[in-house]
Scaffold this motif. Structure first.
Motif, PDB file in Angstrom:
ATOM      1  N   UNK A 303       0.811  -1.227   0.000  1.00  0.00           N
ATOM      2  CA  UNK A 303       0.000   0.000   0.000  1.00  0.00           C
ATOM      3  C   UNK A 303       0.839   1.269   0.000  1.00  0.00           C
ATOM      4  N   UNK A 304       2.036   1.211   0.575  1.00  0.00           N
ATOM      5  CA  UNK A 304       2.921   2.374   0.561  1.00  0.00           C
ATOM      6  C   UNK A 304       3.415   2.678  -0.850  1.00  0.00           C
ATOM      7  N   UNK A 305       3.659   1.626  -1.613  1.00  0.00           N
ATOM      8  CA  UNK A 305       4.083   1.826  -3.007  1.00  0.00           C
ATOM      9  C   UNK A 305       2.968   2.495  -3.798  1.00  0.00           C
ATOM     10  N   UNK A 306       1.724   2.089  -3.552  1.00  0.00           N
ATOM     11  CA  UNK A 306       0.606   2.691  -4.287  1.00  0.00           C
ATOM     12  C   UNK A 306       0.389   4.146  -3.878  1.00  0.00           C
ATOM     13  N   UNK A 307       0.687   4.466  -2.630  1.00  0.00           N
ATOM     14  CA  UNK A 307       0.649   5.866  -2.190  1.00  0.00           C
ATOM     15  C   UNK A 307       1.765   6.654  -2.863  1.00  0.00           C
ATOM     16  N   UNK A 308       2.952   6.053  -2.940  1.00  0.00           N
ATOM     17  CA  UNK A 308       4.092   6.682  -3.619  1.00  0.00           C
ATOM     18  C   UNK A 308       3.757   6.965  -5.078  1.00  0.00           C
ATOM     19  N   UNK A 309       3.085   6.027  -5.727  1.00  0.00           N
ATOM     20  CA  UNK A 309       2.689   6.219  -7.128  1.00  0.00           C
ATOM     21  C   UNK A 309       1.865   7.494  -7.297  1.00  0.00           C
ATOM     22  N   UNK A 310       0.909   7.704  -6.404  1.00  0.00           N
ATOM     23  CA  UNK A 310       0.053   8.894  -6.497  1.00  0.00           C
ATOM     24  C   UNK A 310       0.879  10.171  -6.422  1.00  0.00           C
ATOM     25  N   UNK A 311       1.962  10.133  -5.659  1.00  0.00           N
ATOM     26  CA  UNK A 311       2.823  11.305  -5.527  1.00  0.00           C
ATOM     27  C   UNK A 311       3.720  11.517  -6.738  1.00  0.00           C
ATOM     28  N   UNK A 312       3.913  10.481  -7.537  1.00  0.00           N
ATOM     29  CA  UNK A 312       4.706  10.611  -8.764  1.00  0.00           C
ATOM     30  C   UNK A 312       3.877  11.132  -9.925  1.00  0.00           C
ATOM     31  N   UNK A 313       2.568  10.975  -9.810  1.00  0.00           N
ATOM     32  CA  UNK A 313       1.656  11.393 -10.879  1.00  0.00           C
ATOM     33  C   UNK A 313       1.339  12.877 -10.745  1.00  0.00           C
ATOM     34  N   UNK A 314       1.479  13.660 -11.792  1.00  0.00           N
ATOM     35  CA  UNK A 314       1.230  15.105 -11.704  1.00  0.00           C
ATOM     36  C   UNK A 314      -0.143  15.464 -11.155  1.00  0.00           C
ATOM     37  N   UNK A 315      -1.157  14.633 -11.433  1.00  0.00           N
ATOM     38  CA  UNK A 315      -2.513  14.869 -10.924  1.00  0.00           C
ATOM     39  C   UNK A 315      -3.003  13.637 -10.184  1.00  0.00           C
ATOM     40  N   UNK A 316      -2.199  13.168  -9.231  1.00  0.00           N
ATOM     41  CA  UNK A 316      -2.502  11.932  -8.536  1.00  0.00           C
ATOM     42  C   UNK A 316      -3.229  12.129  -7.219  1.00  0.00           C
ATOM     43  N   UNK A 317      -4.018  11.142  -6.866  1.00  0.00           N
ATOM     44  CA  UNK A 317      -4.694  11.078  -5.577  1.00  0.00           C
ATOM     45  C   UNK A 317      -4.625   9.629  -5.094  1.00  0.00           C
ATOM     46  N   UNK A 318      -4.463   9.450  -3.787  1.00  0.00           N
ATOM     47  CA  UNK A 318      -4.392   8.097  -3.231  1.00  0.00           C
ATOM     48  C   UNK A 318      -5.613   7.806  -2.368  1.00  0.00           C
ATOM     49  N   UNK A 319      -6.188   6.641  -2.566  1.00  0.00           N
ATOM     50  CA  UNK A 319      -7.298   6.173  -1.735  1.00  0.00           C
ATOM     51  C   UNK A 319      -6.806   4.980  -0.925  1.00  0.00           C
ATOM     52  N   UNK A 320      -6.755   5.142   0.380  1.00  0.00           N
ATOM     53  CA  UNK A 320      -6.270   4.093   1.287  1.00  0.00           C
ATOM     54  C   UNK A 320      -7.453   3.383   1.926  1.00  0.00           C
ATOM     55  N   UNK A 321      -7.473   2.065   1.815  1.00  0.00           N
ATOM     56  CA  UNK A 321      -8.544   1.250   2.397  1.00  0.00           C
ATOM     57  C   UNK A 321      -7.975   0.502   3.602  1.00  0.00           C
ATOM     58  N   UNK A 322      -8.176   1.005   4.813  1.00  0.00           N
ATOM     59  CA  UNK A 322      -7.514   0.435   5.997  1.00  0.00           C
ATOM     60  C   UNK A 322      -7.902  -0.993   6.310  1.00  0.00           C
TER      61      UNK A 322
END
Length: 354
Positions: A303-322
């Motif tokens: 899940x941390x990698x998927x959050x990191x991906x959102x930060x690499x994308x110019x218009x990214x957003x991350x949705x975390x499902x706990x």
């Protein structure tokens, strides 16, 4: 006193009348919206309730792929890319409980080789570049464009969605990468260093022994993986409670496509699998369209990698499902769909701060 009571009674009647009129107007508006959403009049798939086969061209000739439209929205249309490879649209059937009431139009779609579509035997067809061209042909046939087209890919579908965006993002309004990282080597590393050690040592040892022998048809393999891996990281429910659409999807999996691209291991992508070295992490900044990445705390993917991906994308957003795993649309359903619907409607309304 009597005159005062009469005035009060008249006021009460008037207020109730206004309220009833308002409620009636709202109910009529809701009924009209629902009717319009489900009205397929004049659509070429009206006869079949939205289902149709689309002819696609491939290096090995023409084939048909199955799609099904649900709803009407001029500006929010989502094409769903299932996992596998070789899975089916069936795992997405829970979307019926959430997207219609948000007024979002969406399309079920079985990729070539999957259960509802043609299943040619030519293994040269099972490569990412050809699948990208297939998605583009499906997009054109469904009349999706940059003013309305959202592409959602789950698991392998997330790989396909990223590859599509890197070549054809000019056609997209929004992109959703659900439960998929941008690097298979990183996925394998997470499986080895994080997920593996969570298992009892003797269980992990036996799984590794079976894989080393390529004894993947051994019933013991799934006996170990089901309680120690699948119900912890694929879907966090007892196996007997897994929803019918998911079970149908697994029963309909095209194993030829799956093993060629994903490999026989259920614990990472190994061996001669064609996706083994796939990695698009360095290319993420090239994807300029609004993009949502979705990850679950208990996912097979980091899940941390998927959050990191959102930060690499110019218009990214991350949705975390706990509470979510790889199938977070089931085991953390409300979080998943609230976030997904919000992303689509935010992009549709032109919100800049994703």
């Amino acid at each position: 006193m009597e005159r005062f009571l009469t005035i009060l009674l008249l006021s009460s009647v008037l207020l109730q009348s206004c309220s009833s009129s308002s409620d009636s107007t709202e109910a009529t508006a809701d009924a009209t919206a629902t009717s319009n959403y489900l009205d397929y009049s004049g659509h070429e798939a009206e006869l079949s309730g939205g289902a149709r086969k689309i002819s696609i061209d491939t290096p090995k000739g023409k084939f048909n792929v199955w799609t099904k439209r649900v709803g009407n929205s001029p500006t929010m249309k989502v094409l769903l890319l299932h996992g596998g490879p070789g899975g089916t649209h069936e795992a997405f059937e829970c979307f019926d409980s959430y997207l219609p009431k948000a007024g979002i139009e969406y399309y079920y779609y079985d990729q070539l080789g999957s259960h509802y579509s043609d299943q040619p035997n030519d293994t040269s067809l099972w490569n990412t570049a050809r699948f990208v061209e297939e998605v583009e042909q499906v997009r054109k046939a469904l009349n999706l464009d940059k003013d309305n087209f959202y592409l959602l890919g789950h698991s392998w579908g997330g790989i396909l969605a990223m590859e599509y965006a890197l070549k054809y993002q000019q056609n997209l309004k929004g992109l959703i990468i659900s439960n998929m990282v941008s690097s298979i080597p990183s996925y394998n590393k997470y499986a080895d260093e994080v997920l593996g050690p969570q298992m009892p040592a003797d269980v992990l040892k036996e799984i590794k022994q079976i894989e080393a022998k390529n004894d993947f048809t051994n019933p013991r393999y799934m006996e170990l993986l089901l309680p120690h891996f699948y119900t912890k990281h694929a879907m966090r429910m007892p196996l007997e409670e897994w929803p019918d659409p998911v079970m149908r999807m697994f029963n309909h999996m095209n194993q030829t496509v799956y093993v060629q691209m994903q490999g026989p291991s259920e614990f990472g992508i190994r061996g001669n699998a064609s996706l083994k070295n796939w990695d698009r992490s360095k290319d993420l900044p090239q994807i300029k369209v609004p993009t949502l990445t979705i990850g679950g705390q208990h996912d097979t993917m980091d899940p941390k990698h998927m959050e990191w991906m959102a930060n690499q994308l110019p218009n990214g957003r991350y949705l975390y499902c706990p509470n979510g795993s790889h199938m977070a649309m089931y085991d953390d359903q409300k979080t998943y769909f609230e976030g997904l619907v919000k992303f689509i409607t935010d992009v549709n309304s032109g919100k800049q701060n994703l």
